[in-house]
Design a protein around this motif. Structure first.
Motif, PDB file in Angstrom:
ATOM      1  N   ASN A  57       0.837  -1.185   0.000  1.00  9.63           N
ATOM      2  CA  ASN A  57       0.000   0.000   0.000  1.00  9.63           C
ATOM      3  C   ASN A  57       0.878   1.243   0.000  1.00  9.63           C
ATOM      4  O   ASN A  57       1.804   1.345   0.795  1.00  9.63           O
ATOM      5  N   PHE A  58       0.561   2.161  -0.901  1.00  9.64           N
ATOM      6  CA  PHE A  58       1.228   3.452  -0.971  1.00  9.64           C
ATOM      7  C   PHE A  58       0.228   4.512  -0.533  1.00  9.64           C
ATOM      8  O   PHE A  58      -0.976   4.314  -0.641  1.00  9.64           O
ATOM      9  N   SER A  59       0.722   5.646  -0.079  1.00  4.25           N
ATOM     10  CA  SER A  59      -0.175   6.711   0.372  1.00  4.25           C
ATOM     11  C   SER A  59      -1.136   7.103  -0.749  1.00  4.25           C
ATOM     12  O   SER A  59      -0.811   7.018  -1.932  1.00  4.25           O
ATOM     13  N   ARG A  60      -2.324   7.517  -0.359  1.00  2.00           N
ATOM     14  CA  ARG A  60      -3.340   7.934  -1.326  1.00  2.00           C
ATOM     15  C   ARG A  60      -2.833   9.090  -2.169  1.00  2.00           C
ATOM     16  O   ARG A  60      -3.043   9.152  -3.365  1.00  2.00           O
ATOM     17  N   SER A  61      -2.105  10.040  -1.536  1.00  2.00           N
ATOM     18  CA  SER A  61      -1.616  11.196  -2.299  1.00  2.00           C
ATOM     19  C   SER A  61      -0.610  10.771  -3.367  1.00  2.00           C
ATOM     20  O   SER A  61      -0.618  11.312  -4.470  1.00  2.00           O
ATOM     21  N   LEU A  62       0.242   9.795  -3.073  1.00  2.00           N
ATOM     22  CA  LEU A  62       1.191   9.295  -4.071  1.00  2.00           C
ATOM     23  C   LEU A  62       0.432   8.631  -5.214  1.00  2.00           C
ATOM     24  O   LEU A  62       0.723   8.870  -6.390  1.00  2.00           O
ATOM     25  N   GLN A  63      -0.539   7.797  -4.878  1.00  3.17           N
ATOM     26  CA  GLN A  63      -1.320   7.136  -5.923  1.00  3.17           C
ATOM     27  C   GLN A  63      -2.059   8.161  -6.783  1.00  3.17           C
ATOM     28  O   GLN A  63      -2.096   8.041  -8.013  1.00  3.17           O
ATOM     29  N   ASP A  64      -2.624   9.183  -6.154  1.00  9.07           N
ATOM     30  CA  ASP A  64      -3.352  10.213  -6.903  1.00  9.07           C
ATOM     31  C   ASP A  64      -2.420  11.010  -7.806  1.00  9.07           C
ATOM     32  O   ASP A  64      -2.737  11.258  -8.975  1.00  9.07           O
ATOM     33  N   THR A  65      -1.269  11.401  -7.292  1.00 12.37           N
ATOM     34  CA  THR A  65      -0.320  12.194  -8.077  1.00 12.37           C
ATOM     35  C   THR A  65       0.174  11.417  -9.293  1.00 12.37           C
ATOM     36  O   THR A  65       0.291  11.966 -10.386  1.00 12.37           O
ATOM     37  N   LEU A  66       0.452  10.136  -9.109  1.00 11.63           N
ATOM     38  CA  LEU A  66       0.979   9.309 -10.199  1.00 11.63           C
ATOM     39  C   LEU A  66      -0.124   8.691 -11.061  1.00 11.63           C
ATOM     40  O   LEU A  66       0.167   8.038 -12.057  1.00 11.63           O
ATOM     41  N   HIS A  67      -1.378   8.879 -10.662  1.00 15.29           N
ATOM     42  CA  HIS A  67      -2.521   8.285 -11.365  1.00 15.29           C
ATOM     43  C   HIS A  67      -2.404   6.760 -11.402  1.00 15.29           C
ATOM     44  O   HIS A  67      -2.597   6.130 -12.439  1.00 15.29           O
ATOM     45  N   VAL A  68      -2.048   6.180 -10.250  1.00 17.16           N
ATOM     46  CA  VAL A  68      -2.005   4.723 -10.114  1.00 17.16           C
ATOM     47  C   VAL A  68      -2.975   4.312  -9.021  1.00 17.16           C
ATOM     48  O   VAL A  68      -3.301   5.095  -8.133  1.00 17.16           O
ATOM     49  N   ASN A  69      -3.427   3.089  -9.110  1.00 15.31           N
ATOM     50  CA  ASN A  69      -4.287   2.530  -8.076  1.00 15.31           C
ATOM     51  C   ASN A  69      -3.776   1.125  -7.794  1.00 15.31           C
ATOM     52  O   ASN A  69      -3.612   0.322  -8.722  1.00 15.31           O
ATOM     53  N   ILE A  70      -3.521   0.842  -6.540  1.00 17.85           N
ATOM     54  CA  ILE A  70      -3.005  -0.472  -6.166  1.00 17.85           C
ATOM     55  C   ILE A  70      -4.107  -1.263  -5.481  1.00 17.85           C
ATOM     56  O   ILE A  70      -4.897  -0.721  -4.719  1.00 17.85           O
ATOM     57  N   LYS A  71      -4.166  -2.542  -5.827  1.00 21.11           N
ATOM     58  CA  LYS A  71      -5.161  -3.426  -5.224  1.00 21.11           C
ATOM     59  C   LYS A  71      -4.489  -4.724  -4.837  1.00 21.11           C
ATOM     60  O   LYS A  71      -3.426  -5.068  -5.327  1.00 21.11           O
TER      61      LYS A  71
END
Length: 184
Positions: A57-71
């Protein structure tokens, strides 16, 4: 050469750094960085540094900035007691599967910006779990299965080869290598 161990937040290492050619490796179950950490991290990468982050799990802000979603998904194949990972670089020769016990390497990226992202690896369900995002002159490598960087994974079958190949994406002429111990 042995990497230098860091026991400080990522911000404290990269803030106002003028260095280039360095490698920074962060492996943890979860990497919770703030927007400020990430801004400085992206500045650090854009100067020509490489950062490898492996986490479930990566921080939500990192995922949002990079436009990635981890599941993460728990596969329930009745006939298999493991999932396997593959690296997709044709330079590695014949594609080899590296097995791992179920529920340990099930993370994947369900979304990412394909315009600035290169796929480096996936699991046997064809779910992408290893990507590279180019940022300025540098690269951010994200891996969704941090267990692959543990002794447990390395000692299974020929899995040490997977780690060798995954780490071969890091620059061979790095001026310094840092291994994070802070986020453990």
């Amino acid at each position: 050469e042995k990497p230098e161990l860091l026991r400080i937040p990522v911000y404290d290492k990269v803030n106002n750094s003028k260095e280039s050619g360095e490698v920074y490796i962060l492996v943890a179950g979860e990497i919770s960085t703030s927007a400020t950490d990430e801004k400085e991290l992206f500045n650090y990468i854009s100067r020509g540094n490489t950062v490898l982050m492996a986490a479930e799990n990566f921080s939500r802000s990192l995922q949002d900035t990079l436009h990635v979603n981890i599941k993460s998904v728990f596969y329930t194949d009745m006939d298999k007691d493991s999932v396997s990972l593959n690296l997709v670089n044709p330079n590695f020769g014949k594609q080899v599967s590296y097995p791992m016990q179920k529920h340990t390497v099930d993370g994947y990226f369900s979304e990412f910006d394909s315009a600035r992202t290169t796929v480096l690896g996936m699991n046997n369900k064809e779910k992408i779990n290893f990507i590279r995002v180019d940022i300025g002159k540098g690269h951010l490598l994200l891996h969704a299965a941090p267990m692959v960087f543990t002794n447990y994974f390395m000692l299974t079958g020929n899995n040490s080869r997977y780690i060798e190949q995954a780490l071969s994406y890091l620059p061979k002429d790095a001026t310094a290598v840092y291994w994070d111990e802070y986020y453990k």
